[in-house]
Design a protein around this motif. Structure first.
Motif, mmCIF file in Angstrom:
data_model
loop_
_atom_site.group_PDB
_atom_site.id
_atom_site.type_symbol
_atom_site.label_atom_id
_atom_site.label_comp_id
_atom_site.label_asym_id
_atom_site.label_seq_id
_atom_site.Cartn_x
_atom_site.Cartn_y
_atom_site.Cartn_z
ATOM 1 N N SER A 32 -6.537 -6.441 -1.995
ATOM 2 C CA SER A 32 -5.899 -5.318 -1.314
ATOM 3 C C SER A 32 -4.390 -5.380 -1.520
ATOM 4 C CB SER A 32 -6.234 -5.345 0.180
ATOM 5 O OG SER A 32 -5.661 -4.246 0.847
ATOM 6 N N GLY A 33 -3.837 -6.597 -1.473
ATOM 7 C CA GLY A 33 -2.412 -6.751 -1.750
ATOM 8 C C GLY A 33 -2.060 -6.389 -3.181
ATOM 9 N N ALA A 34 -2.942 -6.760 -4.134
ATOM 10 C CA ALA A 34 -2.682 -6.447 -5.540
ATOM 11 C C ALA A 34 -2.665 -4.940 -5.787
ATOM 12 C CB ALA A 34 -3.741 -7.110 -6.420
ATOM 13 N N LEU A 35 -3.443 -4.186 -5.004
ATOM 14 C CA LEU A 35 -3.444 -2.729 -5.145
ATOM 15 C C LEU A 35 -2.125 -2.109 -4.698
ATOM 16 C CD1 LEU A 35 -7.077 -2.035 -3.928
ATOM 17 C CD2 LEU A 35 -6.140 -1.263 -6.118
ATOM 18 N N GLY A 36 -1.311 -2.882 -3.998
ATOM 19 C CA GLY A 36 -0.019 -2.380 -3.552
ATOM 20 C C GLY A 36 1.068 -2.456 -4.605
ATOM 21 N N GLN A 84 1.702 1.171 -0.217
ATOM 22 C CA GLN A 84 2.087 0.412 0.974
ATOM 23 C C GLN A 84 0.950 0.352 1.999
ATOM 24 O OE1 GLN A 84 5.601 2.702 1.860
ATOM 25 N NE2 GLN A 84 6.978 1.182 0.940
ATOM 26 N N VAL A 85 0.092 1.374 2.023
ATOM 27 C CA VAL A 85 -1.074 1.326 2.914
ATOM 28 C C VAL A 85 -2.016 0.203 2.480
ATOM 29 C CG1 VAL A 85 -3.131 2.577 3.691
ATOM 30 C CG2 VAL A 85 -0.930 3.753 3.579
ATOM 31 N N PHE A 86 -2.198 0.035 1.160
ATOM 32 C CA PHE A 86 -3.001 -1.093 0.673
ATOM 33 C C PHE A 86 -2.383 -2.419 1.113
ATOM 34 C CE2 PHE A 86 -4.629 1.810 -2.819
ATOM 35 C CZ PHE A 86 -5.934 1.813 -2.352
ATOM 36 N N LEU A 87 -1.061 -2.518 1.039
ATOM 37 C CA LEU A 87 -0.383 -3.739 1.486
ATOM 38 C C LEU A 87 -0.584 -3.955 2.982
ATOM 39 C CD1 LEU A 87 2.986 -3.530 -0.506
ATOM 40 C CD2 LEU A 87 1.115 -5.153 -0.871
ATOM 41 N N ALA A 88 -0.560 -2.868 3.748
ATOM 42 C CA ALA A 88 -0.803 -2.982 5.190
ATOM 43 C C ALA A 88 -2.216 -3.498 5.449
ATOM 44 C CB ALA A 88 -0.599 -1.629 5.866
ATOM 45 N N GLY A 89 -3.191 -3.009 4.667
ATOM 46 C CA GLY A 89 -4.560 -3.507 4.800
ATOM 47 C C GLY A 89 -4.653 -4.985 4.483
ATOM 48 N N ALA A 90 -3.899 -5.430 3.460
ATOM 49 C CA ALA A 90 -3.878 -6.856 3.126
ATOM 50 C C ALA A 90 -3.277 -7.669 4.265
ATOM 51 C CB ALA A 90 -3.085 -7.075 1.839
ATOM 52 N N GLY A 91 -2.208 -7.150 4.874
ATOM 53 C CA GLY A 91 -1.588 -7.853 5.996
ATOM 54 C C GLY A 91 -2.519 -7.967 7.191
ATOM 55 N N MET A 92 -3.258 -6.893 7.482
ATOM 56 C CA MET A 92 -4.215 -6.934 8.592
ATOM 57 C C MET A 92 -5.312 -7.963 8.327
ATOM 58 S SD MET A 92 -4.698 -2.845 9.245
ATOM 59 C CE MET A 92 -3.281 -1.748 9.158
ATOM 60 N N THR A 93 -5.814 -7.994 7.097
ATOM 61 C CA THR A 93 -6.883 -8.942 6.768
ATOM 62 C C THR A 93 -6.366 -10.375 6.796
ATOM 63 O OG1 THR A 93 -7.832 -7.229 5.348
ATOM 64 C CG2 THR A 93 -8.720 -9.444 5.121
ATOM 65 N N LEU A 94 -5.119 -10.574 6.390
ATOM 66 C CA LEU A 94 -4.522 -11.907 6.481
ATOM 67 C C LEU A 94 -4.436 -12.355 7.936
ATOM 68 C CD1 LEU A 94 -3.127 -14.324 5.152
ATOM 69 C CD2 LEU A 94 -0.960 -13.056 5.307
#
Length: 578
Positions: A303-307, A381-391
């Motif tokens: 998900s972070g890579a998609l950002g 940035q929404v993909f990055l937000a999803g990565a942050g939530m999963t982290l």
């Protein structure tokens, strides 16, 4: 035909029934969506069609899931499956009339009725798995079910668009095909193995919210089950967030057409299906808790890579597939936990509550997505937000379930450096509480025993081993108990709560100079309860020189048949090694 063959046939009949239902759900949704877009008179009406169809299909899960859970417990789950398939025949006949006359309100109503159909079917569908399959095949069964479901979602959505194009102006012909598919689903449901009702006397509660909160209260008494329900809710929340973002990601960021944007969503679904199938096959005949953190790690990374702003279309397809693949690793053990841990009489209600909460997660994702976009976040940035939530979920998991991370490492170890075989694992699975007595061995062998079972396990270790810094971290993660009077008390509590306690046996040797005291303690652990005593053996492969080989060899953990009392020949001394 043997009962095992009948259950296997019934399982595959359930898979076909579920595949047909998910396929028809999504085909009808897509068909009605395209019809609504075509008949919309204004731009504002057109903008409302897609969210309206999604809302009409989702709301029944919130209102009727608990009723579906009551039916799954009150009646035979096979009977409920047959009932919803007969109901689907009526829905498709209703849809035929609406589509024939291009009556949009009737078409929308048909979508909502299919949501009701699926809400009632969900608890019975998932509740049937542990009644059709033995425990050691539960993860495999969930993998097959999830793979079929996500393939049906993809194919159904594509089929809906194709039906709209092929039968433009003659939509009743498309409805006739869906009616025929419903007949196939009914025929498949007839082949599901007959199972008895779990709780025929269960009373119905009309207040579904009161029923939900009451069920949540019961679920929370089982910490592992409650965490699984929360994990299931988060999975559907994140999936909905990613799917919604993928639409704008394709249109605004990658600037591709509608077909390629649909392929982005399909890539995520394909990944989840393949990951679910792989997780089921790699679980080793048990519920593999270690796949949950592994899946969360993969979801965070991809998900972070998609950002990354400079991402191309093909790279996005690959990353979404990998994100979904690790999502499959995440969800399969969670589904198996929700099916295995509840009491049989309450299983339908638990699955219904989980089903309802998953749609609460989906609804929450819509609100969060709107807030993120309102805050001017780009799709990357929404993909990055999803990565942050999963982290954040991953870090919380490390605190609440540290043994899951140890099991993840052990899963990797036993699928790379060591090939682990388990014999007699069903003896431990059938025991509510068990005292595992193993021959004297090494700390590494203790970890192999932990890797060989999904049963909650509390090893008792010698204090001198437990206090070593490099062992202490693993020992705490394994929920090991240092050898002390307090450990015996905690072990007794664990046994009464249905967990297993692992001790090491060395005949003729003394521990702390008190062999007779340890004999008495062993007797008190077993006491007058139903706790079983199970002997455990681990092979010790060696090379041609006779030295033990720990790597790149098959290791076998053997669980003996349970005995309710220690025999006289077993009155040796418990040796607490790791």
């Amino acid at each position: 035909m043997t009962s095992r063959e009948g259950s296997t046939r019934g399982f595959w009949a359930l898979i076909v029934t579920q595949f047909q239902g998910a396929f028809s759900d999504n085909a009808l949704k897509a068909l009605v969506t395209f019809l609504g877009l075509a008949l919309a008179a204004t731009h504002a009406e057109r903008e409302r069609v897609v969210p309206l169809v999604g809302l009409l299909f989702s709301l029944p899960f919130i209102f009727f899931s608990m009723a579906g859970g009551w039916l799954a417990d009150r009646l035979s789950k096979r009977a409920v499956s047959l009932g919803v398939k007969i109901f689907e025949l009526g829905i498709m006949a209703f849809a035929w009339f609406g589509l024939r006359h291009e009556h949009l309100p009737m078409a929308f109503a048909a979508v909502a009725l299919m949501g009701v159909h699926s809400a009632f079917f969900g608890p019975s569908k998932y509740g049937l798995l542990p009644e059709l399959l033995p425990e050691h095949r539960l993860s495999w069964g969930n993998g097959i079910l999830e793979l079929g479901t996500f393939l049906a979602i993809i194919l159904g959505g594509a089929a809906g668009g194709l039906l709209y194009q092929q039968f433009k102006g003659r939509y009743e012909h498309a409805a006739l095909l869906l009616l025929a598919f419903a007949g196939i689903g009914l025929a498949a449901a007839l082949a599901i193995t007959r199972v008895p009702a779990a709780n025929p006397g269960k009373a119905f509660r009309a207040n579904f919210l009161g029923d939900l909160f009451s069920q949540i209260g019961r679920i929370r008494r089982d910490r592992i089950l409650w965490l699984a329900v929360l994990g299931n809710t988060y999975f559907f929340y994140l999936g909905a967030l990613i799917l919604q973002n993928a639409i704008l990601f394709g249109a605004d960021t990658l600037r591709v057409d509608e077909f390629r944007t649909s392929c982005l969503q399909a890539a995520l679904a394909v990944g989840i299906g393949l990951g679910s199938f792989a997780a089921g096959c790699l679980s080793g005949g048990k519920i593999e808790y270690g796949l949950v953190p592994l899946g969360a790690i993969g979801m965070t990374i991809f998900s972070g890579a998609l950002g990354v702003p400079i991402l191309g279309y093909r790279a996005a397809l690959l990353l979404l597939t990998l994100l979904g693949f690790f999502g499959g690793f995440f969800i399969v053990p969670i589904c198996a936990i929700m099916q295995h841990r509840p009491d049989r009489k309450e299983r339908g209600a638990v699955l219904a509550a989980a089903n309802l909460l998953s749609f609460v997660g989906i609804a929450l994702a819509s609100g969060v997505f709107w807030l993120l976009r309102a805050a001017d976040l780009t799709t990357s940035q929404v993909f990055l937000a999803g990565a942050g939530m999963t982290l954040a979920v991953l870090l919380l998991l490390s605190v609440l379930l540290p043994d899951a991370f140890l099991r993840m490492l052990l899963w990797g170890y036993t699928h790379s450096l060591v090939r682990l075989r388990v014999e007699g694992g069903e003896h431990l699975s059938a025991a509510k509480g068990a005292l595992l007595v193993a021959e004297r061995s090494t700390f590494a062998d203790g970890l192999l025993i932990l890797a060989a079972t999904d049963h909650p396990l509390r090893p008792i270790m010698a204090r001198r081993l437990y206090d070593r810094p490099w062992i202490r971290l693993f020992a705490k993660s394994a929920r090991a108990l240092p050898c002390a009077p307090r450990a015996l008390r905690e072990a007794g509590v664990a046994l009464r709560e249905g967990e297993a306690v692992l001790v090491w046996r060395e005949t003729g040797a003394a521990v702390d100079g008190e062999p007779s005291a340890w004999e008495r303690r062993l007797g008190r652990l077993l006491g007058n309860s139903d706790v079983a005593r199970i002997a455990v053996q681990i092979d010790a492969p060696s090379d041609q020189t006779g030295r033990r080989r720990l790597l790149f060899r098959a290791r076998t953990v053997r669980f003996g048949r349970p005995t309710p009392r220690p025999h006289a020949s077993d009155r040796g001394v418990v040796h607490t090694r790791g």
